[in-house]
Design an enzyme around this catalytic site. Sequence first.
Site, PDB file in Angstrom:
ATOM      1  N   GLU A 241       0.826  -1.209   0.000  1.00  0.00           N
ATOM      2  CA  GLU A 241       0.000   0.000   0.000  1.00  0.00           C
ATOM      3  C   GLU A 241       0.864   1.264   0.000  1.00  0.00           C
ATOM      4  OE1 GLU A 241      -2.216   0.833   3.592  1.00  0.00           O
ATOM      5  OE2 GLU A 241      -3.996   1.327   2.420  1.00  0.00           O
ATOM      6  N   GLY A 338      -5.957  31.886  -6.640  1.00  0.00           N
ATOM      7  CA  GLY A 338      -6.761  32.897  -5.942  1.00  0.00           C
ATOM      8  C   GLY A 338      -8.175  32.397  -5.689  1.00  0.00           C
ATOM      9  N   THR A 364      -1.361   7.182   9.171  1.00  0.00           N
ATOM     10  CA  THR A 364      -1.282   8.650   9.225  1.00  0.00           C
ATOM     11  C   THR A 364       0.186   9.094   9.154  1.00  0.00           C
ATOM     12  OG1 THR A 364      -1.091   8.650  11.632  1.00  0.00           O
ATOM     13  CG2 THR A 364      -3.333   8.733  10.729  1.00  0.00           C
TER      14      THR A 364
END
Length: 379
Positions: A241, A338, A364
């Site tokens: 993974e 922007g 994580t």
Amino acid sequence: MFEFTEEQEALRRHIGDFTRRACTREVARQLDESESYPFEIYAGMAELGWLGLPFPEKYGGLGGSAVDIAILIEELSRAMMAAAQVFGAVIYVGGPVMRIGNEEQRQRFLPPIIRGEMQLALGLTEPDSGSDAAALRTRAVRKGDRYILNGAKMFCSRAHIADYILIAARTDTEAPKHKGISLFLVPTGQPGVQVSLLKKLGIKAIGTCEVALVDAEVPVENRLGEENQGWPSLLTCLAMERFYLAAMCTGALADVLDLATDYAKEREQFGRPIGQFQAIQHKLADIYTDLQAARLLTYQTVWHTEQGNLDPKLGSAAKLFCSEAYMRGAMQGMQIMGGYGYMMEFDMQRHFRDAKLMEIGGGTSEIHRSVIGARLVAD
Ligand SMILES: Cc1cc2nc3c(=O)[nH]c(=O)nc-3n(C[C@H](O)[C@H](O)[C@H](O)COP(=O)(O)OP(=O)(O)OC[C@H]3O[C@@H](n4cnc5c(N)ncnc54)[C@H](O)[C@@H]3O)c2cc1C
């Protein structure tokens, strides 16, 4: 070391042709907005044989290398991250079937996976076990020639369309937490498997679900590998993974750079394209530099995976760096655009939403830093 073969360059061009046809910006936008699973892209990949890239020809596969797989993922993700995610199930579930499944299971599952006729999901995470995945509590109890499963799985991607979910469940409650886990290919079309879609921020074309298992039945022949030996197989799956996610982030970051550069050349303020301002050029330069580093780290990891000598620190570093580079790039890309970058009709906001998941799913950033750091001081 990182030179691609002619065949690999041709594969990259071929995938580019496919995505320009089957996964245009309009298609990507429509799938994201309607939260629709990319079935047509999946079918197209099956038709071209790409779902069989990781598997031997004996089962109908193409017998491709890890580099081939990374090229496929990178190019699909460049068009739309969800397009690469459909390939995830092939790796997460097809991979373990190939590695630890017996011959009967390989013959039963791999050909339909490769033909695109079988949809799959991975159910590891639970409501109370995420980063500490081995603390899972779903129980599987053997009754004759079946197992009865009870428990809950959280954040199970693709479960709503899956024919089978690869469920990690505890088969020995007395053993240490990493030792009493087994893997099961659980058929979804039964009353004991209840799937609910969750609302989420990004990668909306790939549904993510909560799965309740209430006396769900699984025949013994659907257990993958030996009883209580599931954890080492999951670790191999999670190692794969790492490069899969790194390649995915690299491809998506390449699209961020394309979008931001095109915009900087076209948008005019103070009488000239904003790309003429050094402040904008520096942001583009940072994205470009991150992209080059991400690509090198990805293919270095892939190369070592192929050689069978991947240092876990390197796999974690690739996933960590590429996901954070993608997040940084998407933030810079929005800044370059922007107010338009913040609008739903422009694609940069999709990258901004998709990128955040990459820092969470598949371990994580904190966990990967811990893996690297702990090994550095232990080595
Ligand atoms: C959209 C989406 C799709 C997903 N798809 C799947 C899927 O298909 N199959 C599947 O099984 N799972 C899936 N996941 C689950 C994913 O892998 C987990 O979300 C991830 O592993 C983190 O677990 P958690 O969300 O429970 O967070 P937790 O583990 O509760 O972590 C919360 C916070 O604490 C930090 N933390 C935890 N432990 C430590 C520690 N030891 N040191 C430092 N910090 C720590 C974490 O880094 C994080 O910041 C998916 C998640 C999402 C959001």
